[in-house]
Design a protein around this motif. Structure first.
Motif, PDB file in Angstrom:
ATOM      1  N   CYS A   1      91.723  -1.481   1.437  1.00  0.00           N
ATOM      2  CA  CYS A   1      90.222  -0.948   1.363  1.00  0.00           C
ATOM      3  C   CYS A   1      90.398   0.172   0.418  1.00  0.00           C
ATOM      4  O   CYS A   1      89.458   0.405  -0.275  1.00  0.00           O
TER       5      CYS A   1
ATOM      6  N   PHE B   1      86.674   1.206  -0.719  1.00  0.00           N
ATOM      7  CA  PHE B   1      85.989   0.853   0.454  1.00  0.00           C
ATOM      8  C   PHE B   1      86.012   2.041   1.348  1.00  0.00           C
ATOM      9  O   PHE B   1      85.047   2.308   2.141  1.00  0.00           O
TER      10      PHE B   1
ATOM     11  N   LYS C   1      81.893  -2.078  13.223  1.00  0.00           N
ATOM     12  CA  LYS C   1      81.144  -2.294  12.044  1.00  0.00           C
ATOM     13  C   LYS C   1      82.083  -2.234  10.750  1.00  0.00           C
ATOM     14  O   LYS C   1      82.042  -3.037   9.971  1.00  0.00           O
TER      15      LYS C   1
ATOM     16  N   ASN D   1      83.396  -5.232   8.079  1.00  0.00           N
ATOM     17  CA  ASN D   1      83.458  -4.999   6.571  1.00  0.00           C
ATOM     18  C   ASN D   1      84.879  -5.435   5.911  1.00  0.00           C
ATOM     19  O   ASN D   1      84.885  -5.633   5.000  1.00  0.00           O
TER      20      ASN D   1
ATOM     21  N   LYS E   1      85.545  -8.698   5.420  1.00  0.00           N
ATOM     22  CA  LYS E   1      84.975  -9.470   4.202  1.00  0.00           C
ATOM     23  C   LYS E   1      85.796  -9.308   3.012  1.00  0.00           C
ATOM     24  O   LYS E   1      85.856  -9.834   1.904  1.00  0.00           O
TER      25      LYS E   1
END
Length: 198
Positions: A23, A28, A71, A75, A78
């Motif tokens: 991440c 991210f 949420k 993400n 993905k």
């Protein structure tokens, strides 16, 4: 710290750290709460390693809102390569962990029966739309009743954080098909026809 509170093994912690690092590399993390990302990484690692922890479990320990963690989890999913994709959570995966929480982890027959009941109820479709957590709790209650193990809906509710009325309602949905839900080789302490009505 979160992983220590929920007693996760080193491989889960390592996988969560790897996901967190991924991440970070993909930028991210920018603008997102670190606590949310850590909780989502821990949940992702549990799903990757097939550890029966629900997002509610993770959020209960981290004191974070489920929708926010979910949420971020979606993400993160993905970002992951296909080979590292989290495994889907099945109802059967929840039952052994729930049995542990109820102090029934040593009863292999109960666990096996409850997993079979939960999976069959889901396949038959009479509990469609119900939360996996509530199906697993009702399956454990049904298996305990059939094996004459004294576990009330209230005891299950207190340990699993599933309301007594939800357990009762899902149990009632499962009851008409009870004979189809038990394993073929199941030897009951009481006849399936004499299971509690609610």
């Amino acid at each position: 710290m979160l992983a220590g509170h929920i007693h996760l093994k080193k491989n889960i912690i390592d996988r969560a750290c790897l996901t967190y690092k991924r991440c970070h590399e993909k930028n991210f993390l920018r603008g997102r709460s670190q606590e949310l990302i850590v909780a989502a990484c821990v949940y992702t690692a549990c799903r990757q390693e097939d550890i029966p922890r629900t997002i509610k479990d993770i959020c209960a320990f981290s004191m974070l809102p489920v929708p926010d963690v979910n949420k971020i989890y979606l993400n993160i999913k993905k970002l992951l390569p296909h080979s590292a994709a989290p495994k889907p959570m099945t109802i059967g995966n929840l039952v052994p962990g729930f049995c542990n929480q109820l102090g029934l982890d040593q009863n292999f027959l109960l666990r096996k029966t409850a997993v079979h009941i939960a999976n069959c109820a889901n396949e038959l479709g009479n509990v469609q739309g119900r939360a996996p957590r509530s199906i697993a709790a009702a399956a454990i209650y049904m298996a305990c009743s059939a094996l004459d193990i004294k576990k009330s809906k209230k005891e299950i509710q207190e340990q699993l954080n599933v309301s007594e009325s939800v357990i009762r309602n899902v149990y009632k949905l499962m009851l008409p098909n009870a004979t189809q839900l038990f394993p073929k080789d199941f030897v009951s302490q009481r006849s399936i026809a004499s299971l509690p009505r609610a």
